[in-house]
Every structure is written in C-alpha cells, then in structure tokens.
Design a protein around this motif. Structure first.
Motif, PDB file in Angstrom:
ATOM      1  N   LYS A 270       1.822   6.556  -7.022  1.00  0.00           N
ATOM      2  CA  LYS A 270       0.795   7.527  -7.417  1.00  0.00           C
ATOM      3  C   LYS A 270       1.295   8.961  -7.228  1.00  0.00           C
ATOM      4  CE  LYS A 270      -4.047   8.631  -6.532  1.00  0.00           C
ATOM      5  NZ  LYS A 270      -5.239   8.279  -5.757  1.00  0.00           N
TER       6      LYS A 270
ATOM      7  N   GLU B 147       2.363   1.666  -3.440  1.00  0.00           N
ATOM      8  CA  GLU B 147       1.327   2.125  -4.378  1.00  0.00           C
ATOM      9  C   GLU B 147       1.068   3.625  -4.200  1.00  0.00           C
ATOM     10  OE1 GLU B 147       0.092   0.474  -6.818  1.00  0.00           O
ATOM     11  OE2 GLU B 147       0.197  -1.642  -6.294  1.00  0.00           O
TER      12      GLU B 147
ATOM     13  N   ARG C 282       2.988  -6.713  -4.570  1.00  0.00           N
ATOM     14  CA  ARG C 282       1.712  -7.253  -5.044  1.00  0.00           C
ATOM     15  C   ARG C 282       1.785  -8.779  -5.133  1.00  0.00           C
ATOM     16  NH1 ARG C 282       2.375  -3.540  -9.652  1.00  0.00           N
ATOM     17  NH2 ARG C 282       1.851  -1.494  -8.826  1.00  0.00           N
TER      18      ARG C 282
ATOM     19  N   ASP D  65       7.470   1.143  -9.616  1.00  0.00           N
ATOM     20  CA  ASP D  65       6.453   0.194 -10.056  1.00  0.00           C
ATOM     21  C   ASP D  65       6.940  -1.239  -9.846  1.00  0.00           C
ATOM     22  OD1 ASP D  65       3.897  -0.458 -11.140  1.00  0.00           O
ATOM     23  OD2 ASP D  65       4.896  -0.941 -13.029  1.00  0.00           O
TER      24      ASP D  65
ATOM     25  N   ALA E 280       6.573  -2.004  -6.167  1.00  0.00           N
ATOM     26  CA  ALA E 280       5.158  -2.248  -5.869  1.00  0.00           C
ATOM     27  C   ALA E 280       4.731  -3.614  -6.404  1.00  0.00           C
ATOM     28  CB  ALA E 280       4.287  -1.135  -6.462  1.00  0.00           C
TER      29      ALA E 280
ATOM     30  N   GLN F 124       0.824  -1.208   0.000  1.00  0.00           N
ATOM     31  CA  GLN F 124       0.000   0.000   0.000  1.00  0.00           C
ATOM     32  C   GLN F 124       0.859   1.259   0.000  1.00  0.00           C
ATOM     33  OE1 GLN F 124      -2.478  -0.696   3.401  1.00  0.00           O
ATOM     34  NE2 GLN F 124      -3.910  -1.981   2.277  1.00  0.00           N
TER      35      GLN F 124
END
Length: 61
Positions: A17, A13, A52, A45, A48, A10
């Motif tokens: 953003k 992410e 994930r 990315d 992240a 989280q």
C-alpha cells in the motif's frame, strides 16, 4: 519473539500500500522509471500473495 505468517502478510500488505502511494511521486519526479515501479510493485504483490496463501492454508489445518 515469534513472527507468524499472518504478521508477515500484514506487513507485506502495508508495504505494498505504501509503495503504491510513494512510487507515483517518485516516477513523477523522475527518481525511478515507471517500469521499475511496476516491477517492484509486482514483486511486493507476489510476496504478499505468498503470505496470503500461507495464512489461508494454516487456517485450514
């Protein structure tokens, strides 16, 4: 304090953003190059994505 993979995902992410928003302005102002912005976004990315995958794997166990 325990930090879970989901917590880290989280956070990564949110950071991704944020960077997507701020790097546009930094490139426009000449503070960083587009190439550097693209590379940094690619790296964040990837971080992240690692989390994930880890979270998805933990849900299977």
């Amino acid at each position: 304090m325990t930090v879970s993979a989901a917590d880290k995902m989280q956070c990564a992410e949110r950071e991704l953003k944020y960077r997507r928003r701020i790097y546009v302005r930094l490139v426009e102002r000449g503070k960083i190059t587009q190439a550097l912005a693209d590379r940094e976004l690619e790296l964040m990315d990837a971080i992240a994505e690692d989390y994930r995958k880890q979270v998805a794997q933990e849900r299977l166990v």
